[in-house]
Design an enzyme around this catalytic site. Structure first.
Site, PDB file in Angstrom:
ATOM      1  N   HIS A 173       1.504   4.540  -2.904  1.00 16.60           N
ATOM      2  CA  HIS A 173       1.543   5.993  -2.690  1.00 16.60           C
ATOM      3  C   HIS A 173       2.713   6.470  -3.699  1.00 16.60           C
ATOM      4  O   HIS A 173       2.703   7.766  -4.312  1.00 16.60           O
ATOM      5  CB  HIS A 173       1.884   6.239  -1.288  1.00 16.60           C
ATOM      6  CG  HIS A 173       0.414   6.440  -0.525  1.00 16.60           C
ATOM      7  ND1 HIS A 173      -0.683   7.104  -0.832  1.00 16.60           N
ATOM      8  CD2 HIS A 173       0.109   5.482   0.623  1.00 16.60           C
ATOM      9  CE1 HIS A 173      -1.679   6.958  -0.288  1.00 16.60           C
ATOM     10  NE2 HIS A 173      -1.222   6.027   1.081  1.00 16.60           N
ATOM     11  N   HIS A 198       0.882  -1.168  -0.243  1.00 16.61           N
ATOM     12  CA  HIS A 198      -0.051   0.111  -0.087  1.00 16.61           C
ATOM     13  C   HIS A 198       0.907   1.242  -0.230  1.00 16.61           C
ATOM     14  O   HIS A 198       0.823   2.128  -0.755  1.00 16.61           O
ATOM     15  CB  HIS A 198      -0.823   0.083   1.197  1.00 16.61           C
ATOM     16  CG  HIS A 198      -1.626   1.160   1.605  1.00 16.61           C
ATOM     17  ND1 HIS A 198      -2.801   1.447   1.086  1.00 16.61           N
ATOM     18  CD2 HIS A 198      -1.264   2.308   2.017  1.00 16.61           C
ATOM     19  CE1 HIS A 198      -3.325   2.626   1.487  1.00 16.61           C
ATOM     20  NE2 HIS A 198      -2.254   3.306   2.020  1.00 16.61           N
ATOM     21  N   GLU A 199       1.970   1.293   0.941  1.00 21.39           N
ATOM     22  CA  GLU A 199       2.815   2.395   0.781  1.00 21.39           C
ATOM     23  C   GLU A 199       3.691   2.748  -0.343  1.00 21.39           C
ATOM     24  O   GLU A 199       3.601   3.822  -0.838  1.00 21.39           O
ATOM     25  CB  GLU A 199       3.771   2.336   2.001  1.00 21.39           C
ATOM     26  CG  GLU A 199       3.296   2.156   3.521  1.00 21.39           C
ATOM     27  CD  GLU A 199       2.416   3.552   3.845  1.00 21.39           C
ATOM     28  OE1 GLU A 199       2.607   4.623   3.332  1.00 21.39           O
ATOM     29  OE2 GLU A 199       1.338   3.343   4.506  1.00 21.39           O
ATOM     30  N   ASP A 209      -4.616   1.557  -1.856  1.00 23.46           N
ATOM     31  CA  ASP A 209      -5.426   0.274  -1.819  1.00 23.46           C
ATOM     32  C   ASP A 209      -5.320  -0.488  -3.038  1.00 23.46           C
ATOM     33  O   ASP A 209      -5.146  -1.859  -3.190  1.00 23.46           O
ATOM     34  CB  ASP A 209      -6.794   0.286  -1.229  1.00 23.46           C
ATOM     35  CG  ASP A 209      -6.650   0.779   0.357  1.00 23.46           C
ATOM     36  OD1 ASP A 209      -5.616   0.504   0.832  1.00 23.46           O
ATOM     37  OD2 ASP A 209      -7.829   1.320   0.936  1.00 23.46           O
ATOM     38  N   GLU A 232      -5.768   7.337  -0.953  1.00 23.73           N
ATOM     39  CA  GLU A 232      -5.766   6.048  -0.240  1.00 23.73           C
ATOM     40  C   GLU A 232      -6.400   5.105  -1.195  1.00 23.73           C
ATOM     41  O   GLU A 232      -6.029   3.820  -0.944  1.00 23.73           O
ATOM     42  CB  GLU A 232      -6.552   6.379   1.072  1.00 23.73           C
ATOM     43  CG  GLU A 232      -5.755   7.083   1.918  1.00 23.73           C
ATOM     44  CD  GLU A 232      -4.425   6.475   2.393  1.00 23.73           C
ATOM     45  OE1 GLU A 232      -3.964   5.629   2.502  1.00 23.73           O
ATOM     46  OE2 GLU A 232      -3.293   7.402   2.436  1.00 23.73           O
TER      47      GLU A 232
HETATM   48 ZN   LIG Z   1      -2.232   5.347   2.616  1.00 23.30          ZN
END
Ligand SMILES: [Zn+2]
Length: 415
Positions: free
Chosen positions: A280, A276-277, A358, A354
């Protein structure tokens, strides 16, 4: 506008902002459900859910008291012109206008921090302790305070000195140079935070060789993420709440995992959280976020440059002549509605990001362990699963858990 009208405007803004936040808090409390809703059956065990509701109530009550206190204090200080009194009192001791300004902010910081200490102690050692989150000792608390003061003096004092110098030297044009200095400073901090600041407060150790490290490296390699090093931080020294983040720029990125996270999550769940990171970074959220904050800072500084030499602002705060530091305080209060609006905008962008991160983790890794990791994180931190939509719209940087879980369901492969 006359100085009296300005004073009324500033007090009005403080009060409207206060009642706006109170209204949102109230709506949020109202939307709490005392009985475990059907869709949370597989997330929260009933007794944990009841505990999460008590935690929400305790935190809301505490925030109601603290904001009522600080708002009353601010209004009284404004109404009695105490900012102006402090300015006049200090002018007897400082002849240099820059040192005068620095001393003014130094006194403001110290007084407000000392007033705040009882509230901090209560929050950490009573509320957080009652719900089993607090792991810190009084010794660590005071050591943190001391180190925090040192950082404020060195970094805050240094940066403040440079910015004040720019204001006195360049007058209305200062904002362009201030923008360059602040941008350079925040870039520097984002590169060196893990190396310089974090070790002052926590112990960082490289992740031991083993299955977890191999799995993380294998994933990073597969998605071509330039991973430099993985650290474990002793978050358990202060709180049982867990976290993970990346730091560093360009080709050298470090992962920092809280020991509390490693303790509670399986290897698959940890890799999913990291995926997930990574999302980003891959979706350029970090770079775009930085660009947005530069634009935001440019607008703020430009508006400030229009007001910083307005004598009436200083007089509204109780002085008899123009003072740059009083105008900075007045500006900070006057600017609240605008910063509230930009805050809402930034939260909207963040919630969209976010979902994208995801989606990235779900497609490049697996939605199932990410879902279970997020559920565990929510239960462990007793987070509120039924926030009011208006509260979410204004205050949430992440979508509520249920929305994220539903969104990730779309990426599940049919069995
Ligand atoms: Zn996040």
């Amino acid at each position: 506008m006359s100085s009296v009208q300005l004073l009324y405007l500033i007090i009005g803004i403080v009060l409207v902002d206060y009642f706006f936040d109170q209204l949102l808090d109230f709506l949020n409390m109202k939307s709490a459900k005392s009985k475990l809703p059907e869709e949370f059956k597989d997330i929260y065990p009933p007794e944990e859910y009841a505990k999460s509701q008590r935690y929400l109530k305790a935190r809301s009550k505490f925030s109601f008291l603290t904001t009522a206190f600080s708002t009353t204090l601010t209004v009284l200080i404004l109404a009695f012109g105490l900012f102006g009194d402090l300015h006049i009192w200090l002018s007897a001791h400082f002849t240099s206008p820059m040192l005068h300004s620095l001393a003014f902010f130094g006194v403001l910081f110290l007084v407000s921090d000392i007033i705040n200490i009882p509230f901090e102690l209560y929050s950490t050692f009573v509320i957080e302790a009652k719900f089993g989150f607090n792991k810190t000792s009084l010794k660590t608390f005071w050591a943190d305070k001391l180190k925090g003061y040192l950082l404020v003096v060195i970094l805050g004092g240094g940066l403040g000195y440079v910015l004040l110098w720019l204001i006195f030297e360049w007058q209305e044009q200062f904002w362009i140079y201030a923008l360059i200095v602040i941008t350079a400073f925040s870039l520097f901090m984002s590169v060196f935070y893990t190396l310089l600041i974090l070790p002052l407060f926590n112990k960082l150790t490289p992740l031991v060789e083993g299955e977890l490290k191999d799995k993380i490296n294998a994933y990073a390699e597969r998605v071509k993420f330039p991973l430099d090093n993985i650290f474990v931080i002793d978050g358990s020294k202060r709180s049982s709440k867990a976290n993970a983040f990346f730091s560093g720029m360009g080709k050298k990125k470090k992962i920092v995992l809280y020991d509390t996270l490693i303790e509670k999550q399986s290897d698959e769940e940890l890799v999913a959280v990291l995926a997930h990171e990574v999302g980003h970074f891959k979706k350029k959220h970090v770079m775009v976020g930085m660009a947005i904050s530069v634009v935001q800072m440019a607008i703020t500084l430009y508006v400030l440059s229009l007001l910083i030499f307005n004598e009436n602002l200083s007089m509204a705060l109780g002085a008899e002549d123009l003072s740059v530091h009083l105008n900075l305080v007045a500006f900070a209060l006057l600017y609240t509605p605008i910063s509230k609006l930009t805050g809402i905008l930034i939260n909207m962008i963040s919630r969209k990001n976010e979902f994208e991160a995801d989606a990235y983790a779900s497609t490049t890794y697996n939605p199932v362990p990410l879902q279970s990791a997020l559920k565990k994180l929510s239960v462990d931190s007793l987070s509120n699963l039924t926030p009011h939509p208006a509260y979410v719209f204004v205050n949430y940087s992440h979508p509520p858990l249920l929305e994220r879980l539903k969104h990730m369901d779309k990426f599940k492969k049919p069995e």
